[in-house]
Design a protein around this motif. Structure first.
Motif, PDB file in Angstrom:
ATOM      1  N   ILE A 134     -12.791   0.469  -1.300  1.00 48.67           N
ATOM      2  CA  ILE A 134     -12.259   1.435  -0.344  1.00 48.67           C
ATOM      3  C   ILE A 134     -13.412   2.296   0.143  1.00 48.67           C
ATOM      4  O   ILE A 134     -14.218   2.761  -0.665  1.00 48.67           O
ATOM      5  CB  ILE A 134     -11.169   2.320  -0.980  1.00 48.67           C
ATOM      6  CG1 ILE A 134     -10.018   1.463  -1.532  1.00 48.67           C
ATOM      7  CG2 ILE A 134     -10.627   3.324   0.036  1.00 48.67           C
ATOM      8  CD1 ILE A 134      -8.990   2.262  -2.311  1.00 48.67           C
ATOM      9  N   TYR A 179     -10.164  -0.649   3.690  1.00 56.36           N
ATOM     10  CA  TYR A 179      -9.838  -1.355   2.453  1.00 56.36           C
ATOM     11  C   TYR A 179     -10.277  -2.815   2.579  1.00 56.36           C
ATOM     12  O   TYR A 179     -10.079  -3.432   3.625  1.00 56.36           O
ATOM     13  CB  TYR A 179      -8.336  -1.323   2.181  1.00 56.36           C
ATOM     14  CG  TYR A 179      -7.757   0.041   1.909  1.00 56.36           C
ATOM     15  CD1 TYR A 179      -7.404   0.431   0.621  1.00 56.36           C
ATOM     16  CD2 TYR A 179      -7.532   0.938   2.951  1.00 56.36           C
ATOM     17  CE1 TYR A 179      -6.853   1.677   0.370  1.00 56.36           C
ATOM     18  CE2 TYR A 179      -6.987   2.191   2.714  1.00 56.36           C
ATOM     19  CZ  TYR A 179      -6.643   2.549   1.422  1.00 56.36           C
ATOM     20  OH  TYR A 179      -6.101   3.797   1.184  1.00 56.36           O
ATOM     21  N   MET A 236       0.846  -1.186   0.000  1.00 53.62           N
ATOM     22  CA  MET A 236       0.000   0.000   0.000  1.00 53.62           C
ATOM     23  C   MET A 236       0.880   1.234   0.000  1.00 53.62           C
ATOM     24  O   MET A 236       1.916   1.261   0.665  1.00 53.62           O
ATOM     25  CB  MET A 236      -0.920   0.050   1.238  1.00 53.62           C
ATOM     26  CG  MET A 236      -2.059  -0.937   1.239  1.00 53.62           C
ATOM     27  SD  MET A 236      -3.067  -0.826   2.750  1.00 53.62           S
ATOM     28  CE  MET A 236      -3.678   0.857   2.614  1.00 53.62           C
ATOM     29  N   VAL A 239      -7.230  -5.194  -4.007  1.00 52.33           N
ATOM     30  CA  VAL A 239      -8.213  -4.348  -3.330  1.00 52.33           C
ATOM     31  C   VAL A 239      -9.520  -4.388  -4.118  1.00 52.33           C
ATOM     32  O   VAL A 239      -9.535  -4.304  -5.349  1.00 52.33           O
ATOM     33  CB  VAL A 239      -7.700  -2.901  -3.173  1.00 52.33           C
ATOM     34  CG1 VAL A 239      -7.528  -2.205  -4.516  1.00 52.33           C
ATOM     35  CG2 VAL A 239      -8.608  -2.098  -2.248  1.00 52.33           C
TER      36      VAL A 239
END
Length: 218
Positions: A144, A92, A29, A141
């Protein structure tokens, strides 16, 4: 575009990768990659996120990291769906399908399998011990959510190939590579349940040319 990298327009997509040999997980990240270390026992009943496992990075990053354990202990098909919250409250999700139940039960490696499996969960297949198994090597991911409830959702294009076993054991599908396909944003349930905006990426493709293998065609 490359998931987890800064390739193509400078887009860097958060991702969690799994070492298929040692089973270790790494979180990438904001340009930083770090080893994830899992605590031994699940979170106790009655506490927030009960039943999940808690993780921390090897280097302190002040992240709240939990996971849902999917699969059966002792098999190669075990994996984790991850949930990460930063110190400023941004959440996330990795390897999930937002809005769907945890740990989908269908087998995406079966030819003709349902398409409801998360596109953010990447895997390869191997035949061993008289059975086919999935080895999950990356959880991209998938969503979010900021502190105001605004959501961003990610969908991935998967380069799905066929692994043909030997000795008449059939075949299974696997994900050779995956790239961001689209990003949707603007949803804020319950007042705004659907996304308002969408960007779709034009993807490069792979050509297979005889013994030369696969080459990029941009």
């Amino acid at each position: 575009l490359a998931s987890g990298g800064g390739v193509g327009g400078g887009l860097s997509v958060p991702t969690i990768t799994r070492d298929p040999i040692k089973g270790r997980y790494f979180l990438s990240m904001s340009g930083v990659s770090d080893l994830l270390i899992r605590e031994d026992s699940p979170i106790s009943p009655g506490l927030p996120n009960e039943g999940r496992f808690r993780w921390h990075t090897k280097r302190a990053q002040y992240l709240d990291i939990t996971s849902v354990h999917c699969g059966t202990d002792g098999t190669a098909d075990v994996y984790h769906q991850f949930y990460v919250r930063t110190k400023d409250g941004v959440k996330y999700e990795f390897g999930t399908k937002p809005g769907a139940a945890n740990c989908p039960t269908e087998d995406p490696s079966q030819p003709g399998a349902p398409t409801s499996f998360p596109t953010s969960l990447q895997f390869f297949t191997r035949y061993g011990g008289s059975a086919w198994h999935r080895y999950h090597y990356r959880m991209d991911v998938s969503q979010i959510t900021d502190t105001s409830g605004n959501q961003v959702a990610f969908t991935y294009w998967q380069d799905v190939r066929t692994d043909s076993g030997q000795g008449g054991v059939g075949s299974r599908l696997y994900v050779r590579s995956a790239y961001p396909l689209s990003i949707d944003w603007g949803a804020n349930p319950p007042t705004q349940p659907s996304h308002v905006y969408k960007v779709t990426f034009a993807l490069a493709s792979d050509w297979t040319i005889g013994d030369q293998g696969d080459i990029r065609h941009d």
